[in-house]
Design a protein around this motif. Structure first.
Motif, PDB file in Angstrom:
ATOM      1  N   HIS A   1       0.858  -1.190   0.000  1.00  0.00           N
ATOM      2  CA  HIS A   1       0.000   0.000   0.000  1.00  0.00           C
ATOM      3  C   HIS A   1       0.890   1.234   0.000  1.00  0.00           C
ATOM      4  CE1 HIS A   1      -2.317   2.939   2.772  1.00  0.00           C
ATOM      5  NE2 HIS A   1      -2.597   3.207   1.520  1.00  0.00           N
ATOM      6  N   LEU A   2       0.788   2.039  -1.052  1.00  0.00           N
ATOM      7  CA  LEU A   2       1.525   3.292  -1.130  1.00  0.00           C
ATOM      8  C   LEU A   2       0.681   4.389  -0.481  1.00  0.00           C
ATOM      9  CD1 LEU A   2       2.879   3.074  -4.793  1.00  0.00           C
ATOM     10  CD2 LEU A   2       4.050   2.473  -2.674  1.00  0.00           C
ATOM     11  N   LYS A   3       1.174   4.944   0.592  1.00  0.00           N
ATOM     12  CA  LYS A   3       0.401   5.907   1.394  1.00  0.00           C
ATOM     13  C   LYS A   3       0.400   7.277   0.702  1.00  0.00           C
ATOM     14  CE  LYS A   3       1.218   5.611   5.840  1.00  0.00           C
ATOM     15  NZ  LYS A   3       1.963   5.494   7.126  1.00  0.00           N
ATOM     16  N   ARG A   4      -0.492   7.391  -0.288  1.00  0.00           N
ATOM     17  CA  ARG A   4      -0.575   8.624  -1.066  1.00  0.00           C
ATOM     18  C   ARG A   4      -1.457   9.675  -0.395  1.00  0.00           C
ATOM     19  NH1 ARG A   4       1.839   8.621  -5.794  1.00  0.00           N
ATOM     20  NH2 ARG A   4       2.367   6.659  -6.834  1.00  0.00           N
ATOM     21  N   PHE A   5      -2.294   9.271   0.538  1.00  0.00           N
ATOM     22  CA  PHE A   5      -3.187  10.219   1.182  1.00  0.00           C
ATOM     23  C   PHE A   5      -2.562  10.683   2.495  1.00  0.00           C
ATOM     24  CE2 PHE A   5      -6.644   7.604  -1.025  1.00  0.00           C
ATOM     25  CZ  PHE A   5      -6.485   8.339  -2.187  1.00  0.00           C
ATOM     26  N   LEU A   6      -2.133  11.936   2.527  1.00  0.00           N
ATOM     27  CA  LEU A   6      -1.474  12.502   3.696  1.00  0.00           C
ATOM     28  C   LEU A   6      -2.471  13.372   4.443  1.00  0.00           C
ATOM     29  CD1 LEU A   6       1.121  12.980   5.324  1.00  0.00           C
ATOM     30  CD2 LEU A   6       1.581  14.926   3.831  1.00  0.00           C
ATOM     31  N   CYS A   7      -2.685  13.072   5.702  1.00  0.00           N
ATOM     32  CA  CYS A   7      -3.628  13.822   6.527  1.00  0.00           C
ATOM     33  C   CYS A   7      -2.882  14.417   7.712  1.00  0.00           C
ATOM     34  CB  CYS A   7      -4.757  12.920   7.018  1.00  0.00           C
ATOM     35  SG  CYS A   7      -5.745  12.187   5.701  1.00  0.00           S
ATOM     36  N   THR A   8      -2.970  15.724   7.856  1.00  0.00           N
ATOM     37  CA  THR A   8      -2.381  16.417   8.994  1.00  0.00           C
ATOM     38  C   THR A   8      -3.489  17.144   9.740  1.00  0.00           C
ATOM     39  OG1 THR A   8      -1.945  18.454   7.756  1.00  0.00           O
ATOM     40  CG2 THR A   8      -0.256  16.726   7.679  1.00  0.00           C
ATOM     41  N   ALA A   9      -3.113  17.803  10.821  1.00  0.00           N
ATOM     42  CA  ALA A   9      -4.109  18.523  11.603  1.00  0.00           C
ATOM     43  C   ALA A   9      -4.684  19.702  10.832  1.00  0.00           C
ATOM     44  CB  ALA A   9      -3.485  19.006  12.919  1.00  0.00           C
ATOM     45  N   ARG A  10      -3.945  20.198   9.818  1.00  0.00           N
ATOM     46  CA  ARG A  10      -4.387  21.387   9.098  1.00  0.00           C
ATOM     47  C   ARG A  10      -4.844  21.107   7.687  1.00  0.00           C
ATOM     48  NH1 ARG A  10       0.516  25.238   9.223  1.00  0.00           N
ATOM     49  NH2 ARG A  10      -0.961  26.554   8.121  1.00  0.00           N
ATOM     50  N   TRP A  11      -4.408  20.003   7.121  1.00  0.00           N
ATOM     51  CA  TRP A  11      -4.692  19.824   5.699  1.00  0.00           C
ATOM     52  C   TRP A  11      -4.596  18.355   5.315  1.00  0.00           C
ATOM     53  CZ3 TRP A  11      -7.207  21.730   1.972  1.00  0.00           C
ATOM     54  CH2 TRP A  11      -6.937  21.388   0.645  1.00  0.00           C
ATOM     55  N   ARG A  12      -5.370  17.981   4.308  1.00  0.00           N
ATOM     56  CA  ARG A  12      -5.290  16.648   3.716  1.00  0.00           C
ATOM     57  C   ARG A  12      -4.959  16.818   2.239  1.00  0.00           C
ATOM     58  NH1 ARG A  12     -10.134  13.028   4.298  1.00  0.00           N
ATOM     59  NH2 ARG A  12     -11.070  14.636   2.976  1.00  0.00           N
ATOM     60  N   GLU A  13      -4.078  15.954   1.755  1.00  0.00           N
ATOM     61  CA  GLU A  13      -3.706  16.045   0.355  1.00  0.00           C
ATOM     62  C   GLU A  13      -3.346  14.669  -0.185  1.00  0.00           C
ATOM     63  OE1 GLU A  13      -0.063  17.887  -0.770  1.00  0.00           O
ATOM     64  OE2 GLU A  13       0.894  17.482   1.161  1.00  0.00           O
ATOM     65  N   LYS A  14      -3.383  14.573  -1.497  1.00  0.00           N
ATOM     66  CA  LYS A  14      -2.960  13.349  -2.176  1.00  0.00           C
ATOM     67  C   LYS A  14      -1.580  13.594  -2.778  1.00  0.00           C
ATOM     68  CE  LYS A  14      -3.837  10.303  -6.071  1.00  0.00           C
ATOM     69  NZ  LYS A  14      -4.642  10.042  -7.279  1.00  0.00           N
ATOM     70  N   LEU A  15      -0.638  12.722  -2.456  1.00  0.00           N
ATOM     71  CA  LEU A  15       0.723  12.831  -2.974  1.00  0.00           C
ATOM     72  C   LEU A  15       0.787  12.195  -4.359  1.00  0.00           C
ATOM     73  CD1 LEU A  15       2.713  11.859   0.245  1.00  0.00           C
ATOM     74  CD2 LEU A  15       2.125  14.144  -0.573  1.00  0.00           C
ATOM     75  N   ARG A  16       1.209  12.964  -5.311  1.00  0.00           N
ATOM     76  CA  ARG A  16       1.282  12.472  -6.689  1.00  0.00           C
ATOM     77  C   ARG A  16       2.713  12.129  -7.105  1.00  0.00           C
ATOM     78  NH1 ARG A  16      -3.693  13.625  -8.908  1.00  0.00           N
ATOM     79  NH2 ARG A  16      -4.909  15.203  -7.815  1.00  0.00           N
ATOM     80  N   THR A  17       3.541  11.852  -6.119  1.00  0.00           N
ATOM     81  CA  THR A  17       4.932  11.490  -6.414  1.00  0.00           C
ATOM     82  C   THR A  17       4.975  10.240  -7.289  1.00  0.00           C
ATOM     83  OG1 THR A  17       5.547  12.360  -4.245  1.00  0.00           O
ATOM     84  CG2 THR A  17       7.157  11.001  -5.390  1.00  0.00           C
ATOM     85  N   ASP A  18       5.770  10.295  -8.321  1.00  0.00           N
ATOM     86  CA  ASP A  18       5.914   9.155  -9.231  1.00  0.00           C
ATOM     87  C   ASP A  18       6.872   8.144  -8.608  1.00  0.00           C
ATOM     88  OD1 ASP A  18       5.824   7.463 -11.323  1.00  0.00           O
ATOM     89  OD2 ASP A  18       6.697   8.818 -12.799  1.00  0.00           O
ATOM     90  N   VAL A  19       6.337   7.019  -8.160  1.00  0.00           N
ATOM     91  CA  VAL A  19       7.137   5.949  -7.564  1.00  0.00           C
ATOM     92  C   VAL A  19       7.183   4.785  -8.559  1.00  0.00           C
ATOM     93  CG1 VAL A  19       7.365   4.338  -5.639  1.00  0.00           C
ATOM     94  CG2 VAL A  19       6.469   6.639  -5.237  1.00  0.00           C
ATOM     95  N   SER A  20       8.364   4.473  -9.045  1.00  0.00           N
ATOM     96  CA  SER A  20       8.492   3.370  -9.997  1.00  0.00           C
ATOM     97  C   SER A  20       8.547   2.041  -9.244  1.00  0.00           C
ATOM     98  CB  SER A  20       9.746   3.545 -10.857  1.00  0.00           C
ATOM     99  OG  SER A  20      10.908   3.486 -10.059  1.00  0.00           O
ATOM    100  N   PHE A  21       7.988   1.023  -9.857  1.00  0.00           N
ATOM    101  CA  PHE A  21       7.999  -0.317  -9.268  1.00  0.00           C
ATOM    102  C   PHE A  21       8.123  -1.328 -10.402  1.00  0.00           C
ATOM    103  CE2 PHE A  21       3.749   1.406  -9.697  1.00  0.00           C
ATOM    104  CZ  PHE A  21       3.064   0.453 -10.451  1.00  0.00           C
ATOM    105  N   PRO A  22       8.881  -2.398 -10.189  1.00  0.00           N
ATOM    106  CA  PRO A  22       9.117  -3.363 -11.266  1.00  0.00           C
ATOM    107  C   PRO A  22       7.906  -4.259 -11.505  1.00  0.00           C
ATOM    108  CG  PRO A  22      10.208  -4.079  -9.274  1.00  0.00           C
ATOM    109  CD  PRO A  22       9.619  -2.742  -8.959  1.00  0.00           C
ATOM    110  N   ARG A  23       7.652  -4.564 -12.758  1.00  0.00           N
ATOM    111  CA  ARG A  23       6.615  -5.553 -13.063  1.00  0.00           C
ATOM    112  C   ARG A  23       7.134  -6.964 -12.821  1.00  0.00           C
ATOM    113  NH1 ARG A  23       6.790  -2.932 -17.877  1.00  0.00           N
ATOM    114  NH2 ARG A  23       7.245  -4.909 -18.914  1.00  0.00           N
TER     115      ARG A  23
ATOM    116  N   VAL B   1       2.780   1.073 -14.872  1.00  0.00           N
ATOM    117  CA  VAL B   1       3.470   1.866 -13.846  1.00  0.00           C
ATOM    118  C   VAL B   1       3.108   3.332 -14.044  1.00  0.00           C
ATOM    119  CG1 VAL B   1       5.691   2.436 -12.821  1.00  0.00           C
ATOM    120  CG2 VAL B   1       5.340   0.187 -13.836  1.00  0.00           C
ATOM    121  N   THR B   2       2.265   3.883 -13.160  1.00  0.00           N
ATOM    122  CA  THR B   2       1.816   5.264 -13.251  1.00  0.00           C
ATOM    123  C   THR B   2       1.928   5.928 -11.877  1.00  0.00           C
ATOM    124  OG1 THR B   2      -0.498   4.793 -12.717  1.00  0.00           O
ATOM    125  CG2 THR B   2       0.177   4.571 -15.027  1.00  0.00           C
ATOM    126  N   ASP B   3       1.758   7.251 -11.870  1.00  0.00           N
ATOM    127  CA  ASP B   3       1.789   7.964 -10.595  1.00  0.00           C
ATOM    128  C   ASP B   3       0.470   7.842  -9.846  1.00  0.00           C
ATOM    129  OD1 ASP B   3       0.167   9.500 -12.167  1.00  0.00           O
ATOM    130  OD2 ASP B   3       1.264  11.374 -11.885  1.00  0.00           O
TER     131      ASP B   3
END
Length: 1158
Positions: free
Chosen positions: A1026-1048, A1126-1128
């Motif tokens: 599970h890639l933790k793309r959903f970041l939740c803080t006390a002030r804001w929630r956002e989705k991380l769109r960092t491109d993480v490569s992974f082998p097929r 393999v996508t972001d």
């Protein structure tokens, strides 16, 4: 799948421990089989088994190819062939055991008929058994050796004495008692390899395997130190010696995957074997991945061919979307490669921005082919090229020659037998459509994703990027494509209303190895736990298995209504139509499935132990103990297949004492790297009086990614040498101010993305310099001395009917208000700030001065608010929506100023643009004029929120643009490459515990400063990441769109695990999340491989030359290119271990009522 339970029935532990030891022994025997052998044994067992999938005595004799004799009955008892698992376990004991185990097998075989405790002998425990004298004689007759009757005491011989005597026998004598040919032995493997090894000629295919594996196999068959022959040469061997006894594992060529562009050396790093020999190795051992290489004219192998994906044309010239991995020799021409692919007259096409581009036949492959790319193969059919003769259908992309004889790109929107093809040209409206004949058309095969949207559609924010699927359905609705969809080896799931999270997770689970065979064969039925209160008493697993059967039945679409209804009763959070997180759903589903097939009917109480001392207990012992305690409460296929172990370690900085704790996991959640800062391009617009020939400045600034507007303003102010309080930040687009960012605590994540340009017609950030205003509220020193001197426009404090002081203004308004004294002579009307006219109140001479005082002397607050309004430029002659141009600005005055004062402030700043005309008020929504007089003395607050002020230009030619396009410094790029390895390193990084999280050291007996780390200890056969793309803080929630490569293929986790752990994985499923956190859509990529109701395919490692990937978007299923997986947007990854556990393969496949009836 917890470890403890405070309210559970307490059971005695000894029987459980004994069962666990026997289970460990059985699992160890099954793990000796190689994947190729398991597939073979499953086929043999199924061929000779009788319903319900059990072997009788005659079936065992036929399966083992035995000559029936007097001791076959006891052999059948020893095999205990109630299942394929028992059959493979006992066979491993004899065929893959060492000399000691074979001796114990013979002892148990002949002792089982006279022993009461037969289960102990079946399990391999001969310590308490006795072999009768007559059976000892029968065994020696079978061994053709004199019986040692002198060992018999009271007519029997113990295992200890028998073993001492049997050690004098040779291995050949022991094996002669039961010479089985069902699986290979070193002698047979030697003979078959010599028989199938032949000299090669140019063009022959050889398979490359690691030299390390070749050496271990040679030692096993008695050919120690045998150097592999050169490609094309014969195999020359010396007389065989003794076998090492250590049978090699599956052919693991994972190490070669990382050296595809390295310097592999023949006979040193690798061995090359002919195709026929590789097939033998595949049958005996299995493994991969495959590395077939062609023998060149110079007698060498092209070790580094260009690996590409090939898609073929159908009869209509369109791609089939069936991608096959092929390898082109670097030195061969494109024409030679194309003919080798189809054995006919063929040609290759490469992708281009407008479609497919034909490759020059004489070009060398290493010059024009790019590894990993997709190419289209066109083959002549009855002398005709399909792409040249194909018919056009609605939705085809074409290049068309219009009536002006110019070639333009467009799309087919209609086809007629008489009129030809109707084309709509890009960037032209429907009135320019043309009917054209085929000689004026050329095909452009581009993806549907390239269809451009209209201007209005482009402006609307898209919450669901997956909505393009609907466009695909419309354009791909012809009968041929529907028929092709029916033949796809994957089935879609209908969206029942925000159920895309469910559909994506189920699609990936439906292709999970062993689990799918477990469900398709209905073996789960015998494991259902009808008493567990933690599950659904089997209802969910039955509904899930039924859904999987429908998905594997190759239907067009399946509606998962029944499954969702059953799951909703057990997990109410999934009963409605609300959108859910797919990873959370997956975790809950696996937990319910586990409880439904948990073999532990009543969970015993297992106390939570203290953390283990690493120095005293050792990690291996502590891990084994944690696993044993876990299995006392949780034992099912789900836990065996999906559950791994994490080790958490804490080390005291005072005494260096390390404590470890092992925890199970079914989903490995990894942090997604994200940059610490964020880059913004901001235009700074100065006040007219401060411009001095430089009215604007464009800067690129860095602000903390999790910062707020105040941080961004501080960065801008530092760059332009101003103070943050002197700037007003605005979101500008399409020549107007959309939003004033006046809330300093607003997180930067809420701003969205801005282009890196300064163009007011597009979206950009502008920081306007604020004029300095006197906002202090001080009592007026020239306040009237009597009631009669109060005039219209006078500011004052008044006491209202609720006895509250408010600042207001004397007005002359004929509109009625709520005060009953309105209209009476001798009364004045006062309008309070921040209140509308209906709340006006009337005062008379009697209220002076008790209720009327100088402004700001009685009312609360000592400062005025600032009033800001956007000012836009428009052409008089143009329509309202198209008349705006130029860069807007912001006018700012104190909130107690009049409209007249506001107008003067607007004209002062308008001089920056060279404007000297009139101004007017327009609506923010319609941009039409509003009847408000800016020369009136009314408060400027009447213009709040709903209006702009417009500068009316007769001609825009005199307009001076204050924003200058400046050369900005390059955007800083991070040199670090983000992949799964970097995520795992971040996950396992050691950190120092904070003061609030201090740890109590067992040795120091107090809270101390300590370091903490967590890492992998054991990984499961099916690994869910599970890639933790959903970041939740006390002030804001956002989705991380960092491109993480992974082998097929070839994900090697061995460096993150203890030594000698095999952890090479291949990808088979991905859950993608498209869109944002507030509104998104889930889709899935799945790798399709065959699976029958027997599930025998799970025994072998599937390394097909073609990777058949499909993109599943609810009910829409379409072929996908492997490189597009393999996508972001990848959110959850599903990996399978290349070498699946033999105990799981044998124990949960090829069995069950469905398999028995086939």
């Amino acid at each position: 799948m917890g470890l403890t339970c405070a309210k559970a029935d307490v059971k005695t532990q000894a029987p459980l421990e004994e069962t666990e030891d026997a289970q460990d022994r059985s699992d160890e025997l099954l793990e000796r089989w190689r994947s190729g052998e398991l597939a073979h044994l499953q086929r043999v067992y199924r061929r000779h088994a009788r319903p319900p999938q059990t072997l009788d005595r005659d079936g065992l004799v036929a399966a083992l190819e035995l000559e029936d004799h007097a001791h076959t009955d006891t052999l059948y008892e020893l095999f205990g062939t109630g299942s394929c698992r028992d059959f493979c376990r006992t066979l491993s004991w004899w065929c893959r055991g060492d000399a000691s185990e074979r001796r114990s097998f013979l002892f148990c075989w002949f002792a089982i008929s006279s022993t009461a405790d037969k289960d102990a002998l079946v399990g391999g425990d001969a310590s308490s058994a006795e072999l009768p004298k007559n059976m000892l004689g029968a065994l020696c007759a079978l061994l053709e050796t004199p019986p040692p009757y002198h060992l018999c005491a009271k007519g029997t011989v113990s295992w200890r004495k028998f073993d001492g005597w049997a050690r004098t026998l040779s291995d050949e004598q022991v094996w002669a008692a039961l010479p089985l040919s069902i699986v290979s032995q070193p002698e047979t493997e030697r003979a078959l390899v010599l028989e199938h090894w032949h000299e090669g000629s140019p063009g022959d295919v050889y398979h490359v395997i690691p030299r390390r594996w070749w050496d271990s196999w040679c030692a096993y068959v008695g050919w120690s130190n045998l150097t592999p022959p050169a490609p094309g040469a014969r195999l020359t061997v010396k007389p065989a010696g003794a076998s090492s006894g250590v049978r090699p594992r599956d052919v693991d060529a994972s190490s070669l995957e990382s050296d595809r562009d390295g310097a592999l050396r023949a006979k040193i790093d690798i061995a090359c074997v002919p195709v026929d020999v590789w097939r033998l190795f595949e049958q005996w051992y299995g493994g991969g991945p495959l590395f077939p290489r062609r023998l060149q004219e110079d007698g060498a192998l092209d070790l580094y061919p260009v690996s590409v994906f090939i898609d073929e044309c159908d009869a209509n010239g369109r791609p089939r979307n069936a991608f096959t991995a092929r390898r082109a020799d670097r030195k061969e021409t494109v024409q030679t490669f194309a003919r080798r692919l189809s054995d006919g007259n063929s040609r290759l096409y490469a992708t281009s921005p407008t479609g497919w581009r034909r490759l020059t036949p004489s070009s060398r492959c290493d010059e024009v082919l790019e590894a990993g790319s997709t190419y289209l193969l066109e083959t002549k059919i009855e002398g005709v090229w399909p792409r040249a003769s194909s018919r056009y259908v609605v939705g085809d992309r074409v290049s068309a020659r219009d009536h002006t004889e110019r070639w333009r790109s467009g799309k087919v929107i209609a086809v007629s037998e008489t009129r030809g093809v109707k084309v709509r040209f890009d960037s032209f409206s429907s009135k320019w459509d043309e009917w054209l004949t085929s000689d004026r058309l050329r095909r452009e095969d581009v993806d549907i994703d390239d269809v451009s949207l209209s201007e209005d559609e482009e402006e609307r924010p898209s919450l669901l990027k997956g909505a393009v699927s609907s466009l695909r359905r419309v354009l791909g609705s012809n009968e041929e494509e529907e028929e092709e969809t029916r033949r796809l080896p994957a089935t879609g799931l209908a969206n029942l209303g925000n159920t895309c999270f469910l559909n994506a997770a189920v699609q990936c689970l439906s292709h999970a190895p062993i689990l799918r065979a477990y469900c398709l064969s209905e073996m789960y039925a015998q494991d259902i736990n009808r008493t567990s209160r933690l599950g659904s008493q089997g209802r969910v697993v039955e509904a899930f298995a039924d859904l999987l059967r429908q998905l594997h039945a190759s239907q067009i679409c399946v509606r998962p209504e029944g499954f969702k209804k059953v799951l909703g009763k057990c997990k109410p959070q999934f009963a409605g139509s609300e959108q859910q997180d797919s990873q959370e759903f997956l975790t809950e589903l696996l937990d319910v499935l586990h409880e439904d097939v948990n073999l532990i009917q009543e969970k015993p109480y297992v106390p939570e132990p203290e953390d283990a001392d690493e120095a005293r207990d050792g990690l291996v012992v502590a891990a084994r103990d944690a696993l044993r305690r876990s299995r006392l409460r949780d034992k099912s296929l789900i836990s065996d297949l999906f559950q791994g172990q994490l080790v958490a370690k804490k080390t005291c900085k005072v005494c260096a004492r390390s404590s470890v704790k092992f925890e199970p996991f079914t989903s490995l959640s990894l942090p997604v790297p994200a940059p610490a800062s964020r880059s913004f391009v901001v235009a700074v617009l100065r006040l007219a009086k401060h411009a001095n020939g430089h009215p604007s400045l464009t800067v690129r600034v860095e602000a903390p990614r999790l910062g707020d507007v105040r941080d961004l303003k501080s960065a801008i102010a530092a760059e332009v040498k101003l103070t943050p309080d002197s700037l007003t930040l605005c979101d500008v687009a399409r020549h107007r101010i959309y939003r004033v960012l006046d809330e300093d605590t607003l997180p930067l994540g809420a701003l969205g993305d801005f282009p890196q340009v300064t163009d007011a017609s597009k979206r950009l950030l502008i920081a306007y310099e604020r004029p300095q205003l006197e906002l202090a509220k001080t009592p007026s020193i020239d306040f009237p001395s009597s009631f009669e001197e109060l005039a219209v426009g006078q500011r004052l404090d008044a006491l209202d009917h609720k006895r509250q002081w408010y600042v207001g203004t004397v007005v002359d308004d004929t509109e009625p208000c709520r005060d009953k004294n309105f209209g009476k002579p001798g009364y004045i009307r006062i309008r309070f700030d921040r209140f509308s006219a209906k709340w006006d109140e009337c005062f008379c001479r009697d209220d002076w001065p008790a209720k009327l005082q100088p402004p700001y002397s009685k009312s609360k607050g000592n400062r005025l608010a600032a009033f800001e309004i956007g000012v836009v430029h428009r052409r008089r002659a143009a329509s309202p929506k198209k008349g705006l141009f130029g860069t807007p600005f912001l006018a700012r005055v104190a909130s107690d100023r009049s409209c007249r004062a506001l107008k003067r402030a607007v004209l002062r700043q308008a001089s920056l643009y060279g404007y000297e005309g009139s101004v007017s008020v327009i609506s923010r929504d319609s941009l039409s004029d509003v009847d408000i007089d800016l020369d009136a003395s009314d408060s400027c607050r009447c213009l709040a929120d709903r209006f702009y002020i417009a500068l009316n230009w007769d001609s825009s030619s005199t307009y001076r643009e204050p924003l200058s396009l400046q050369k900005l410094p390059p955007v800083p790029t991070s040199p670090r490459h983000y992949d799964l390895a970097s995520c795992l390193q971040s996950f396992s990084r050691e950190e120092t515990l904070s003061q609030n999280d201090s740890w109590r050291c067992p040795r120091c007996k107090k809270s101390v400063e300590a370091t903490s780390s967590i890492g992998l200890w054991r990984t499961p056969d099916v690994l869910v990441i599970h890639l933790k793309r959903f970041l939740c803080t006390a002030r804001w929630r956002e989705k991380l769109r960092t491109d993480v490569s992974f082998p097929r293929r070839g994900l090697d986790l061995s460096k993150f695990l203890p030594a000698d752990a095999y952890a090479v994985y291949d990808l088979f499923g991905v859950i993608n999340h498209l869109g944002s956190l507030s509104g998104g859509h889930y889709t899935a990529h799945v790798k399709v491989s065959p699976c029958s109701s027997f599930g025998e395919e799970e025994a072998s490692i599937a390394f097909e030359e073609s990777e058949r990937w499909f993109h599943v978007d609810d009910d829409l299923v379409e072929a996908a290119k492997p490189e597009d997986v393999v996508t972001d947007g990848a959110y959850v990854l599903f990996y399978r271990r290349r070498r699946l556990s033999g105990r799981l393969v044998v124990g949960h496949t090829a069995v069950g009522p469905v398999a028995a009836g086939v």
